[in-house]
Design an enzyme around this catalytic site. Structure first.
Site, PDB file in Angstrom:
ATOM      1  CD  GLU A   1      -6.318  -2.630  11.235  1.00 59.33           C
ATOM      2  OE1 GLU A   1      -6.662  -1.211  10.809  1.00 59.33           O
ATOM      3  OE2 GLU A   1      -7.061  -3.029  12.263  1.00 59.33           O
TER       4      GLU A   1
ATOM      5  CG  HIS B   1      -8.938   0.975  10.681  1.00 60.25           C
ATOM      6  ND1 HIS B   1      -8.404   0.141  11.818  1.00 60.25           N
ATOM      7  CD2 HIS B   1      -9.987   1.523  11.250  1.00 60.25           C
ATOM      8  CE1 HIS B   1      -9.223   0.503  12.760  1.00 60.25           C
ATOM      9  NE2 HIS B   1     -10.276   1.108  12.130  1.00 60.25           N
TER      10      HIS B   1
ATOM     11  NE  ARG C   1     -10.773  -2.091  16.272  1.00 60.85           N
ATOM     12  CZ  ARG C   1     -11.166  -0.883  15.929  1.00 60.85           C
ATOM     13  NH1 ARG C   1     -11.968  -0.785  15.015  1.00 60.85           N
ATOM     14  NH2 ARG C   1     -10.888   0.232  16.573  1.00 60.85           N
TER      15      ARG C   1
END
Length: 330
Positions: free
Chosen positions: A269, A288, A241
């Site tokens: 993000e 991602h 993350r």
């Protein structure tokens, strides 16, 4: 779960297996259990299959499900849906975290190999030159710092994913060191790795791969001081993350060209369109995609179905989550 996820999780093979294991009250997904149809189904449900978008398992929902005995979460972290009321209920909850770990570990292992030879950047240079200045080892670049022979890999976080990556690396002959305050040195040695504290690991590694969870103490654990410890040409890989990395500190380090990186989970993000991160030749930025996607989603559904099959046969779950483990999981 969110609308549209059911057919992504359950292909024909997975759907047939689920139907053989249990009576499916509804093939439709719900995120609003105040709807009359959903509320009526809850009255009979012994098992809930959930995933991203599932509502919290709070007192209101649990009161509508007097027969509920098992929640099977067809994704990784259950933090978003568990509540104090749920933990008081004593209902079992399982997670597909082990199944989710597999594609992330495979992606990370591939990223380590690819960045070891700076494949993406060299691909771009080769595309620009279009064969006019050689190819392969004759591309007229300084590649003395590249290669995977005896490459030293630092793993930050001996999580499920981290451990899978360690196994892959050790089998392939890499030298592996691990930082994790919860992992023991004998445990890591049994896997073929050595335990290190974070600072020595950052100074030692050719590649640093992050696999720590989102916890208050892991916020920006890789900041300006930690980045400065990395030797020139070190590669930083983050498939965990963006929370773990201070990107304001990472940007100037990358802009100098001193280190390289592969970021699959940025912070924020995604990066805004004007972000300079998009233009850095020494950064591979992916949106991602390390986690389950495409047919890998079927692996999560299979893991969930196995939990249901075991429940139906009076067997213990494979991957139960207990409240006491919340302080160590993502």
């Amino acid at each position: 779960m969110n609308d549209g996820l059911v057919p992504r999780f359950f292909g024909t093979k997975q759907w047939d297996r689920l139907n053989a294991a249990a009576e499916i009250l509804s093939p439709k997904s719900f995120t609003d259990f105040t709807m009359p149809e959903a509320s009526e189904l809850l009255q009979d449900a012994e098992i809930i299959v959930g995933a991203w978008g599932a509502p919290p398992l709070d007192e209101t929902l649990l009161a509508q499900a007097p027969n509920l005995q098992l929640v099977v979460y067809t994704a990784a972290s259950i933090r978003a849906i568990t509540t104090p009321a749920f933990w008081r209920s004593g209902i079992t909850i399982t997670s597909a975290v082990a199944a989710m770990a597999v594609p992330v570990a495979e992606f990370t292992f591939a990223a380590i190999i690819m960045t070891g030879k700076d494949v993406i950047n060299i691909r771009d240079i080769n595309r620009q030159r279009r064969g006019t200045q050689g190819f392969g080892s004759r591309i007229q670049l300084d590649v003395s710092h590249l290669g995977n022979y005896e490459r030293r890999i630092g793993i930050v976080g001996a999580s499920r994913i981290g451990r899978l990556v360690i196994q892959m690396l050790v089998r392939s002959g890499y030298s592996v060191s691990v930082y994790d305050p919860f992992a023991s040195a004998p445990d890591m040695a049994a896997m073929g790795a050595q335990k290190m504290e974070l600072d020595p690991l950052l100074e030692w590694a050719d590649t640093v791969s992050l696999h720590a969870p989102i916890l208050p103490e892991t916020r920006h654990m890789i900041g300006p001081r930690e980045l400065a410890l990395m030797r020139d040409n070190t590669v930083l890989i983050n498939t965990a993350r963006g929370w773990l990395v201070d990107h304001d500190a990472l940007l100037p380090e990358l802009q100098t060209g001193r280190i390289r990186a592969w970021i699959d989970t940025p912070d924020p993000e995604p990066f805004p369109p004007e972000s300079p991160f998009y233009d850095l030749p020494n950064l591979v930025l992916t949106p991602h995609i390390a986690g389950a996607m495409g047919n890998e989603m079927h692996g999560l559904a299979t893991a969930a179905t196995i939990e249901i099959e075991r429940f139906a046969n009076g067997m213990p779950p494979v991957d139960p989550v207990i409240e006491q483990s919340l302080d160590r999981i993502a």
